[in-house]
Design an enzyme around this catalytic site. Structure first.
Site, PDB file in Angstrom:
ATOM      1  N   GLN A 180       0.812  -1.225   0.000  1.00  0.00           N
ATOM      2  CA  GLN A 180       0.000   0.000   0.000  1.00  0.00           C
ATOM      3  C   GLN A 180       0.843   1.272   0.000  1.00  0.00           C
ATOM      4  O   GLN A 180       0.284   2.373   0.054  1.00  0.00           O
ATOM      5  CB  GLN A 180      -0.931   0.020   1.226  1.00  0.00           C
ATOM      6  N   SER A 200       3.138  -4.855  -4.929  1.00  0.00           N
ATOM      7  CA  SER A 200       2.009  -5.362  -5.718  1.00  0.00           C
ATOM      8  C   SER A 200       1.613  -4.327  -6.765  1.00  0.00           C
ATOM      9  O   SER A 200       1.358  -3.174  -6.433  1.00  0.00           O
ATOM     10  CB  SER A 200       0.817  -5.635  -4.796  1.00  0.00           C
ATOM     11  N   CYS A 327     -10.263  -8.963   1.741  1.00  0.00           N
ATOM     12  CA  CYS A 327     -10.108 -10.348   2.179  1.00  0.00           C
ATOM     13  C   CYS A 327     -10.940 -10.628   3.414  1.00  0.00           C
ATOM     14  O   CYS A 327     -11.565 -11.663   3.540  1.00  0.00           O
ATOM     15  CB  CYS A 327      -8.647 -10.651   2.479  1.00  0.00           C
TER      16      CYS A 327
END
Ligand SMILES: *Cc1c(COP(=O)(O)O)cnc(C)c1O
Length: 385
Positions: A180, A200, A327
């Site tokens: 993040q 990511s 999630c």
């Protein structure tokens, strides 16, 4: 009516320029980056190495310290399990936080079944790690500390540089889940004392299914045991044919980021503040979860005492927001991050996460403010507690 997307911590839309950069690598330039005998392979390999340089430049590392993975989940797994396997003779103690992403927490849980001892440190009510507690948790047999840079639910920023200093002093390997923060904050692995870092692409306008792991070559040289086996790609740490289009996309996302980050953060934080003010104007009891000072620009997490977050979300179908991490929401467990701030279950179940990103406009924020406020009036005549 099209939905306004305000869930940029779950994933970001692909930047059209990233998509353009990726396209040829799906079609005419389809070579295997490991093919040594023809130009199809060579040009694919060259594209991969250019992307590796872009990722390295984004975090201040050497290109050869970057390996490509399928995302931050895999990078976290390789980092934590790879260190655990390689250093277990030196000790089996690992330190992490109780606000980490599942992609760290669940790996730790798995390791604890293999005899590793995990310390999950608490955070304060703002979500920040207490450095004294961190130092006190260090033991003779501690081999690794894993602390996320920016939290995916509340957007708070941990004091990574100070944590890195303590790790250096105690000679402990330091892993950072930066899913993040890459693309949102400037990162220099040397200045921050980071030994391993997970990236990511789909959290900063790149494609899903690709990420990277940085691991330090010098001072100290970090050694990992692989957790899967195959053709020995990526220095033997991550076997498997490289997804060239995705890797090119990750590299392009890094390049764009270098040009726009500072300006973009300013614009996004203005949108975030407008959202907060607009909601607060009619819901003065709405509370901010986590530190507002130590927070990335694009995140707002608020609780609305007396209201239920799932009821709010169902009542505002025109905006895409969430009640927590993508999630945890699928399991309907109360968010472990918000509980770790000392919030009650009722408070947690009244919390909403707004994630603002590159493609949001002032008009999006107006729509969101209006939707939330009119929903609160309906749900409400709300008994604020
Ligand atoms: C999204 C996210 C991950 C998982 O990343 P993937 O690339 O989707 O595997 C891990 N950690 C944090 C903090 C995240 O936000």
């Amino acid at each position: 009516m099209p939905q306004v997307y305000l869930d940029n911590q779950a994933t970001t839309p692909l930047d059209p320029d990233v998509f353009s950069a990726m396209k040829p690598w799906f079609t005419e330039k389809f070579g295997n980056a490991s093919s040594r005998n023809h130009t199809f392979g060579w040009e694919a390999e060259e594209a991969v190495e250019i992307a590796r340089e872009s990722v390295a430049a984004t975090i201040g590392s050497l290109p050869k310290e970057i390996i490509f993975t399928s995302g931050a989940t895999e990078a976290n797994n390789i980092a934590l399990q790879g260190v655990a396997k390689n250093y277990q003779k030196q000790g089996k103690h690992i330190i992490t936080l109780n606000t980490e992403h599942k992609a760290v927490m669940d790996v730790c849980q798995h390791l604890s079944k293999d005899g590793f001892d995990i310390t999950y440190l608490p955070v304060d009510k703002e979500g920040i790690l207490d450095l004294n507690k961190f130092e006190d948790a260090m033991r003779e047999d501690t081999i690794l500390a894993s602390v996320m840079h920016v939290n995916n639910e509340i957007g708070i920023i941990q004091p990574i540089e100070e944590i890195g200093e303590i790790c250096k002093k105690k000679n402990i390997i330091f892993h950072v889940d930066a899913a993040q923060s890459v693309g949102k904050l400037p990162i220099k692995v040397d200045e921050l004392g980071i030994d391993l870092l997970s990236v990511s692409a789909h959290k900063f306008y790149g494609p899903k299914g690709v990420g990277a792991l940085y691991f330090r070559r010098k001072n100290p040289r970090v050694q990992l045991k692989p957790i899967m086996f195959g053709g020995g790609h990526e220095r033997g740490i991550r076997s498997g044919t490289l997804p060239v289009p995705n890797i090119v996309g990750l590299g392009k996302a890094c390049d764009i980021n270098a040009d726009v980050m500072i300006e973009e953060n300013l614009r996004i934080s203005q949108l975030r503040d407008a959202l907060l003010q607009g909601i607060r104007a009619e819901n003065p009891n709405g509370r901010i979860n986590g530190s507002m000072e130590q927070r990335v620009a694009g995140n707002l997490n608020m609780s609305f005492p007396g209201a239920n977050n799932e009821a709010i979300i169902a009542a505002v179908p025109e905006i895409a927001i969430s009640s927590g991490s993508a999630c945890t929401t699928s399991t309907m467990e109360p968010s472990h991050v918000l509980l770790a701030l000392g919030m009650s279950k009722n408070e947690v179940y009244s919390s909403l996460r707004f994630g603002i990103g590159r493609f949001n406009t002032a008009e999006d924020i107006n729509i969101a403010v209006e939707s939330i406020n009119s929903c609160m009036k309906k749900i409400g005549k709300m008994s604020y507690v």
